[in-house]
Design a protein around this motif. Sequence first.
Motif, PDB file in Angstrom:
ATOM      1  N   PHE A 125       0.802  -1.221   0.000  1.00  0.00           N
ATOM      2  CA  PHE A 125       0.000   0.000   0.000  1.00  0.00           C
ATOM      3  C   PHE A 125       0.839   1.278   0.000  1.00  0.00           C
ATOM      4  O   PHE A 125       0.275   2.368  -0.051  1.00  0.00           O
ATOM      5  CB  PHE A 125      -0.984  -0.016   1.164  1.00  0.00           C
ATOM      6  CG  PHE A 125      -2.184  -0.881   0.916  1.00  0.00           C
ATOM      7  CD1 PHE A 125      -3.324  -0.362   0.323  1.00  0.00           C
ATOM      8  CD2 PHE A 125      -2.162  -2.228   1.238  1.00  0.00           C
ATOM      9  CE1 PHE A 125      -4.423  -1.161   0.061  1.00  0.00           C
ATOM     10  CE2 PHE A 125      -3.251  -3.040   0.988  1.00  0.00           C
ATOM     11  CZ  PHE A 125      -4.384  -2.509   0.393  1.00  0.00           C
ATOM     12  N   SER A 126       2.156   1.152   0.054  1.00  0.00           N
ATOM     13  CA  SER A 126       3.010   2.319  -0.186  1.00  0.00           C
ATOM     14  C   SER A 126       3.285   2.490  -1.672  1.00  0.00           C
ATOM     15  O   SER A 126       3.864   3.486  -2.102  1.00  0.00           O
ATOM     16  CB  SER A 126       4.332   2.181   0.578  1.00  0.00           C
ATOM     17  OG  SER A 126       5.068   1.059   0.103  1.00  0.00           O
ATOM     18  N   SER A 127       2.858   1.498  -2.461  1.00  0.00           N
ATOM     19  CA  SER A 127       2.989   1.576  -3.917  1.00  0.00           C
ATOM     20  C   SER A 127       1.832   2.396  -4.488  1.00  0.00           C
ATOM     21  O   SER A 127       0.881   2.734  -3.792  1.00  0.00           O
ATOM     22  CB  SER A 127       2.985   0.171  -4.527  1.00  0.00           C
ATOM     23  OG  SER A 127       3.984  -0.630  -3.936  1.00  0.00           O
ATOM     24  N   THR A 128       1.931   2.693  -5.771  1.00  0.00           N
ATOM     25  CA  THR A 128       0.880   3.454  -6.451  1.00  0.00           C
ATOM     26  C   THR A 128      -0.035   2.500  -7.201  1.00  0.00           C
ATOM     27  O   THR A 128       0.428   1.619  -7.922  1.00  0.00           O
ATOM     28  CB  THR A 128       1.498   4.464  -7.444  1.00  0.00           C
ATOM     29  OG1 THR A 128       2.372   5.341  -6.740  1.00  0.00           O
ATOM     30  CG2 THR A 128       0.411   5.274  -8.128  1.00  0.00           C
ATOM     31  N   PHE A 129      -1.329   2.696  -7.016  1.00  0.00           N
ATOM     32  CA  PHE A 129      -2.323   1.937  -7.773  1.00  0.00           C
ATOM     33  C   PHE A 129      -2.840   2.825  -8.890  1.00  0.00           C
ATOM     34  O   PHE A 129      -3.078   4.017  -8.690  1.00  0.00           O
ATOM     35  CB  PHE A 129      -3.486   1.519  -6.870  1.00  0.00           C
ATOM     36  CG  PHE A 129      -3.079   0.606  -5.747  1.00  0.00           C
ATOM     37  CD1 PHE A 129      -2.988  -0.762  -5.936  1.00  0.00           C
ATOM     38  CD2 PHE A 129      -2.776   1.131  -4.497  1.00  0.00           C
ATOM     39  CE1 PHE A 129      -2.614  -1.591  -4.905  1.00  0.00           C
ATOM     40  CE2 PHE A 129      -2.397   0.304  -3.457  1.00  0.00           C
ATOM     41  CZ  PHE A 129      -2.311  -1.071  -3.661  1.00  0.00           C
ATOM     42  N   CYS A 130      -3.007   2.258 -10.070  1.00  0.00           N
ATOM     43  CA  CYS A 130      -3.445   3.086 -11.195  1.00  0.00           C
ATOM     44  C   CYS A 130      -4.318   2.281 -12.138  1.00  0.00           C
ATOM     45  O   CYS A 130      -4.425   1.061 -12.025  1.00  0.00           O
ATOM     46  CB  CYS A 130      -2.236   3.638 -11.945  1.00  0.00           C
ATOM     47  SG  CYS A 130      -1.117   2.348 -12.541  1.00  0.00           S
ATOM     48  N   GLY A 131      -4.937   2.999 -13.063  1.00  0.00           N
ATOM     49  CA  GLY A 131      -5.777   2.347 -14.053  1.00  0.00           C
ATOM     50  C   GLY A 131      -7.094   1.905 -13.442  1.00  0.00           C
ATOM     51  O   GLY A 131      -7.799   2.663 -12.790  1.00  0.00           O
ATOM     52  N   CYS A 132      -7.425   0.647 -13.671  1.00  0.00           N
ATOM     53  CA  CYS A 132      -8.687   0.094 -13.194  1.00  0.00           C
ATOM     54  C   CYS A 132      -8.693   0.005 -11.675  1.00  0.00           C
ATOM     55  O   CYS A 132      -7.718  -0.411 -11.063  1.00  0.00           O
ATOM     56  CB  CYS A 132      -8.887  -1.288 -13.805  1.00  0.00           C
ATOM     57  SG  CYS A 132     -10.303  -2.161 -13.135  1.00  0.00           S
TER      58      CYS A 132
END
Length: 318
Positions: free
Chosen positions: A171-178
Amino acid sequence: MECTGQNSPLGNHTALVEFILIGFSDVPNLQGFLFGIFLIIYVFILTGNSLIIIITKADPSLQTPMYFFLRNFSLLEICYVSVTVPRLLADLYRQYGNISLLACAIQMFFFLILVDTECFILTAMAYDRYVAICKPLLYPVIMNNRLCMQLAVVCWTAAIPVHTIFISVVFSSTFCGCNQLNHFFCDAPPVVQLVCGDTFMFEMLTYAVAAFGASIPSFMILGSYVKIISTILKLPSATGRAKAFSTCSSHLMVVTLFFASGIIVYMKPKSTYSTGIDKFLSLFYTVLVPMFNPIIYCLRNKDVIVALRKFLQKWTVL
């Protein structure tokens, strides 16, 4: 509409602030029916496991290590289903599955910890049966109150550091797109699929965490039962063999149901990933298996049945 495709470094990098749990929105006409079914199952799980806790604590004949671990297991089942089912019921009722990243992280954190705790408690229960059957004369000495408490503490706390690191990394990563999860709760495999860029590192981390929490305990349980079965087969009488096997058959059934579905979801290759099948398997080990546990341990255990009858008779008289 469900999203398709894999996030890539060149794709849509608009940072997500929430996920949409698709859950069972693909069958809108069944949502009311499913709400009723899951509510009944949830109440049954809470009632059945609470009864086991009360009975094994109150009855003097059940103050043994086996029932000490069964109490821990029943308490765990109550916590375990309460992480996912209330949220599932709320989403079915309001037909709205949005969940913030923070809420998703918290749900995943407690779910993964409790999954591993269940694996560890099942392992401790297998060790208890191993000592009882393979070393019966030393059983009171080995499985003393101190060791039982130490094993329980380890089972409940061992997974906390591992999943604190895992959740922090994911959850320190970036979520993107869908932002749509074809699931009814925030489980690791579908969430990892939404991380931006190459998800190989996160998938390997998921496999490592699954190996820590499920694969290692499953091999330890398998080793215990190889020795248990070998010892049982050496008993001279058929009656003795049947009695010895009956003391661990309930545990073996629960282990088989839980580990089989869980390992398939977390350890299978990415190339075979199917959200529909994974959702069904997750439903199996998060809802259905906990529903079976009180039935298995009550109906297949004469001591629990006797204690339950005494408990019910006591309360009906009052």
